[in-house]
Motif scaffolding. Structure first.
Motif, PDB file in Angstrom:
ATOM      1  N   TYR A 196      30.856 -34.414  -0.450  1.00  0.00           N
ATOM      2  CA  TYR A 196      30.633 -35.630  -1.229  1.00  0.00           C
ATOM      3  C   TYR A 196      31.670 -35.698  -2.341  1.00  0.00           C
ATOM      4  CZ  TYR A 196      26.125 -36.248   1.065  1.00  0.00           C
ATOM      5  OH  TYR A 196      25.144 -36.447   1.984  1.00  0.00           O
ATOM      6  N   SER A 197      32.070 -36.902  -2.695  1.00  0.00           N
ATOM      7  CA  SER A 197      33.118 -37.098  -3.695  1.00  0.00           C
ATOM      8  C   SER A 197      32.688 -36.678  -5.098  1.00  0.00           C
ATOM      9  CB  SER A 197      33.539 -38.563  -3.743  1.00  0.00           C
ATOM     10  OG  SER A 197      34.111 -38.939  -2.517  1.00  0.00           O
ATOM     11  N   ASP A 210      27.729 -46.739  -1.114  1.00  0.00           N
ATOM     12  CA  ASP A 210      28.886 -46.238  -0.358  1.00  0.00           C
ATOM     13  C   ASP A 210      29.778 -45.386  -1.253  1.00  0.00           C
ATOM     14  OD1 ASP A 210      28.079 -47.653   1.903  1.00  0.00           O
ATOM     15  OD2 ASP A 210      29.668 -49.165   1.752  1.00  0.00           O
ATOM     16  N   VAL A 211      29.998 -45.833  -2.484  1.00  0.00           N
ATOM     17  CA  VAL A 211      30.851 -45.087  -3.408  1.00  0.00           C
ATOM     18  C   VAL A 211      30.197 -43.760  -3.777  1.00  0.00           C
ATOM     19  CG1 VAL A 211      31.902 -45.069  -5.713  1.00  0.00           C
ATOM     20  CG2 VAL A 211      31.926 -47.161  -4.344  1.00  0.00           C
ATOM     21  N   ILE A 212      28.943 -43.801  -4.177  1.00  0.00           N
ATOM     22  CA  ILE A 212      28.268 -42.596  -4.663  1.00  0.00           C
ATOM     23  C   ILE A 212      28.109 -41.553  -3.565  1.00  0.00           C
ATOM     24  CG2 ILE A 212      26.060 -41.731  -5.556  1.00  0.00           C
ATOM     25  CD1 ILE A 212      26.013 -44.286  -7.317  1.00  0.00           C
ATOM     26  N   PHE A 213      27.850 -41.986  -2.349  1.00  0.00           N
ATOM     27  CA  PHE A 213      27.612 -41.039  -1.254  1.00  0.00           C
ATOM     28  C   PHE A 213      28.819 -40.896  -0.323  1.00  0.00           C
ATOM     29  CE2 PHE A 213      23.409 -42.406  -2.669  1.00  0.00           C
ATOM     30  CZ  PHE A 213      22.885 -41.162  -2.992  1.00  0.00           C
ATOM     31  N   GLN A 214      29.994 -41.283  -0.789  1.00  0.00           N
ATOM     32  CA  GLN A 214      31.206 -41.138   0.009  1.00  0.00           C
ATOM     33  C   GLN A 214      31.512 -39.662   0.258  1.00  0.00           C
ATOM     34  OE1 GLN A 214      34.915 -42.282  -1.875  1.00  0.00           O
ATOM     35  NE2 GLN A 214      35.895 -42.641   0.104  1.00  0.00           N
ATOM     36  N   VAL A 215      31.918 -39.357   1.483  1.00  0.00           N
ATOM     37  CA  VAL A 215      32.323 -37.998   1.851  1.00  0.00           C
ATOM     38  C   VAL A 215      33.834 -37.994   2.037  1.00  0.00           C
ATOM     39  CG1 VAL A 215      32.146 -36.188   3.599  1.00  0.00           C
ATOM     40  CG2 VAL A 215      30.117 -37.505   2.950  1.00  0.00           C
ATOM     41  N   LYS A 256      35.790 -51.669  -6.299  1.00  0.00           N
ATOM     42  CA  LYS A 256      36.735 -52.781  -6.391  1.00  0.00           C
ATOM     43  C   LYS A 256      38.097 -52.460  -5.756  1.00  0.00           C
ATOM     44  CE  LYS A 256      36.392 -56.006  -8.769  1.00  0.00           C
ATOM     45  NZ  LYS A 256      36.018 -57.371  -8.437  1.00  0.00           N
ATOM     46  N   ALA A 257      38.477 -51.180  -5.758  1.00  0.00           N
ATOM     47  CA  ALA A 257      39.848 -50.787  -5.406  1.00  0.00           C
ATOM     48  C   ALA A 257      40.241 -51.119  -3.975  1.00  0.00           C
ATOM     49  CB  ALA A 257      40.039 -49.294  -5.659  1.00  0.00           C
ATOM     50  N   ASN A 258      39.466 -50.708  -2.993  1.00  0.00           N
ATOM     51  CA  ASN A 258      39.773 -50.892  -1.574  1.00  0.00           C
ATOM     52  C   ASN A 258      41.193 -50.414  -1.237  1.00  0.00           C
ATOM     53  OD1 ASN A 258      38.969 -51.543   1.033  1.00  0.00           O
ATOM     54  ND2 ASN A 258      39.888 -53.569   0.915  1.00  0.00           N
ATOM     55  N   CYS A 259      41.515 -49.214  -1.675  1.00  0.00           N
ATOM     56  CA  CYS A 259      42.826 -48.621  -1.423  1.00  0.00           C
ATOM     57  C   CYS A 259      42.718 -47.102  -1.500  1.00  0.00           C
ATOM     58  CB  CYS A 259      43.839 -49.111  -2.456  1.00  0.00           C
ATOM     59  SG  CYS A 259      43.429 -48.603  -4.121  1.00  0.00           S
ATOM     60  N   LEU A 260      43.808 -46.439  -1.147  1.00  0.00           N
ATOM     61  CA  LEU A 260      43.890 -44.979  -1.226  1.00  0.00           C
ATOM     62  C   LEU A 260      42.672 -44.341  -0.564  1.00  0.00           C
ATOM     63  CD1 LEU A 260      45.222 -44.810  -4.904  1.00  0.00           C
ATOM     64  CD2 LEU A 260      46.575 -44.662  -2.821  1.00  0.00           C
ATOM     65  N   ASP A 261      41.964 -43.479  -1.281  1.00  0.00           N
ATOM     66  CA  ASP A 261      40.781 -42.805  -0.731  1.00  0.00           C
ATOM     67  C   ASP A 261      39.547 -43.686  -0.705  1.00  0.00           C
ATOM     68  OD1 ASP A 261      42.255 -40.455  -0.528  1.00  0.00           O
ATOM     69  OD2 ASP A 261      41.608 -39.716  -2.481  1.00  0.00           O
TER      70      ASP A 261
END
Length: 146
Positions: free
Chosen positions: A66-67, A56-61, A42-47
């Motif tokens: 990975y995050s 996309d969130v779970i596998f974000q690098v 939901k954020a679409n900001c910062l990192d």
């Protein structure tokens, strides 16, 4: 009205992630981890700019890794999601939010007391072994949207 759009595949991967990251903290701990995942989407900001799906969130690098630790170490894939985790994942995707993860975009297990900030972001509170952090005021309005 749900908080984010999702598919059965999203429920499954999110349930696996919640189990891998917080199974030892019970249902409430898994809900809080799930809430951070939804908040990042939901954020679409910062990192967390331009993330468009739960995957996309779970596998974000970030920074070459990975995050989430469960993805880095691969333990998100060790166990299938059980029915209970799938129900918790769906609950979080649809409506669940609660302090200290209500607006949190970060959590971690410091194996000690929670520091007052995490990468300059304010501490919102602990739940069992995890510390939760939300964005600094006026830096990420998307984290506060339903």
């Amino acid at each position: 009205m749900t908080r984010v759009k999702f598919t059965d595949s999203d429920i499954d991967v999110m349930a696996r992630m919640m189990r891998a990251e917080a199974e030892g903290e019970g249902r409430l701990g898994m809900l809080m981890v799930g809430n951070v995942i939804v908040n990042r989407l939901k954020a679409n900001c910062l990192d967390f700019k331009d993330l468009r799906s739960i995957r996309d969130v779970i596998f974000q690098v970030q920074g070459g890794n990975y995050s989430f630790e469960a993805v880095q170490k691969g333990n998100v894939f060790y166990n299938r999601a059980r029915g209970v985790e799938k129900k918790l994942a769906e609950q979080t995707l649809k409506y669940w939010r609660e302090h200290p993860s209500k607006y949190a975009l970060w959590y971690f297990n410091p194996y000690a007391e929670c520091p007052p900030t995490w990468y300059d972001q304010p501490f919102t509170g602990p739940y069992k072994q995890h510390c939760y952090y939300e964005p600094q005021p006026n830096t990420c309005e998307g984290a506060y949207r339903w």
